[in-house]
Scaffold this active site. Structure first.
Site, PDB file in Angstrom:
ATOM      1  N   ILE A  96       4.264  45.381  -9.257  1.00  0.00           N
ATOM      2  CA  ILE A  96       4.769  45.873  -8.259  1.00  0.00           C
ATOM      3  C   ILE A  96       5.119  44.501  -7.845  1.00  0.00           C
ATOM      4  CG2 ILE A  96       2.560  45.319  -7.440  1.00  0.00           C
ATOM      5  CD1 ILE A  96       3.241  47.627  -5.009  1.00  0.00           C
ATOM      6  N   SER A  97       6.548  44.685  -7.218  1.00  0.00           N
ATOM      7  CA  SER A  97       7.523  43.463  -6.679  1.00  0.00           C
ATOM      8  C   SER A  97       6.289  42.592  -5.617  1.00  0.00           C
ATOM      9  CB  SER A  97       8.147  44.177  -6.576  1.00  0.00           C
ATOM     10  OG  SER A  97       9.713  44.177  -7.594  1.00  0.00           O
ATOM     11  N   GLN A  98       6.904  41.961  -4.989  1.00  0.00           N
ATOM     12  CA  GLN A  98       6.563  40.574  -3.751  1.00  0.00           C
ATOM     13  C   GLN A  98       7.220  41.750  -2.693  1.00  0.00           C
ATOM     14  OE1 GLN A  98       8.019  37.044  -3.642  1.00  0.00           O
ATOM     15  NE2 GLN A  98       6.783  36.977  -1.627  1.00  0.00           N
TER      16      GLN A  98
END
Length: 248
Positions: A96-98
């Site tokens: 899950i992206s920053q």
């Protein structure tokens, strides 16, 4: 008998009250952590202004980030870290992206209330949920069936009715619902997939990381001109998982 039943009911009521208090405390903690995450995003945006050209993000973007509980989109073991400004593993070799990158990509797309947008790479479903706060409809494609199923469940649990998840090869886009006002790609190809250019409206925006696996990647903002040509601007060095394609 009456005393026994009364005590059981009282004990049950006390247990329910205690569990409710724990749940309320947990929700309050998550809300505080999300507030801290938003402050970290604002600070990081200011610090990266030399790259991005923007000192702050739109308030609509930040409001969308504030409205979505990131903890609903991460595996159980990652929930204590859900509101940290960092990427997290979600299984199947994906992340899950920053939150900073989610917010920045959303802001670059400049989504409007009547827009129909495409996301390539559903992953956890978090980016789609943020976009859904801002647009009419989100279509999102995930190539890994297990992730698509999990994202679909998380999205449904939060009551979103303007996100449609499909399992498939996002490189090909989703032509049945094209053209799109905007497209976000959350995995990195080396070049822009031609089908996505074709499915982007004139005047529409595409936000995409470009570059080789384990090599130098750039987050790129692409705008489609009236004559069909593309205007490109490199925004920020990034590191994304590769865009996976189905092979015959």
């Amino acid at each position: 008998m009456y005393r026994i039943l009364y005590w059981r009911r009282l004990r049950g009521a006390v247990l329910i009250a205690a569990l409710t208090a724990v749940s309320a405390d947990g929700a309050a903690d998550a809300a505080r952590e999300r507030t801290q995450m938003l402050e970290e995003i604002r600070r990081s945006v200011r610090e990266s202004a030399d790259y991005t050209g923007r000192e702050e993000l739109r308030e609509t973007t930040m409001a969308a980030m504030a409205a979505v509980p990131r903890e609903a989109f991460v595996p159980a073991g990652q929930k204590p870290m859900a509101n940290l400004n960092r990427p997290l593993p979600i299984g199947q070799g994906q992340t899950i992206s920053q939150p900073l990158i989610v917010a920045l990509m959303t802001d670059l797309l400049d989504p409007q209330p009547g827009d129909v947008v495409l996301e390539v790479g559903t992953g956890s479903g978090y980016q789609a949920a943020v976009l859904a706060q801002l647009v009419k409809q989100v279509y999102t494609v995930e190539i890994i069936p297990e992730l698509a199923a999990r994202a679909r469940a998380a999205i449904a649990s939060l009551g979103y009715d303007n996100i449609t998840v499909r399992t498939g090869d996002g490189y090909a886009g989703w032509p049945q619902h094209a053209p799109f006002d905007g497209i976000i790609v959350t995995a990195a190809p080396e070049e822009i997939p031609p089908p996505l250019v074709e499915q982007l409206k004139t005047g529409g925006k595409l936000v995409i990381p470009l570059g080789p696996v384990h090599g130098f990647q750039q987050l790129v903002l692409v705008e489609k001109r009236d004559d069909g040509t593309l205007q490109r601007r490199e925004v920020l060095p990034v590191a994304f998982v590769p865009l996976t394609r189905q092979r015959d």
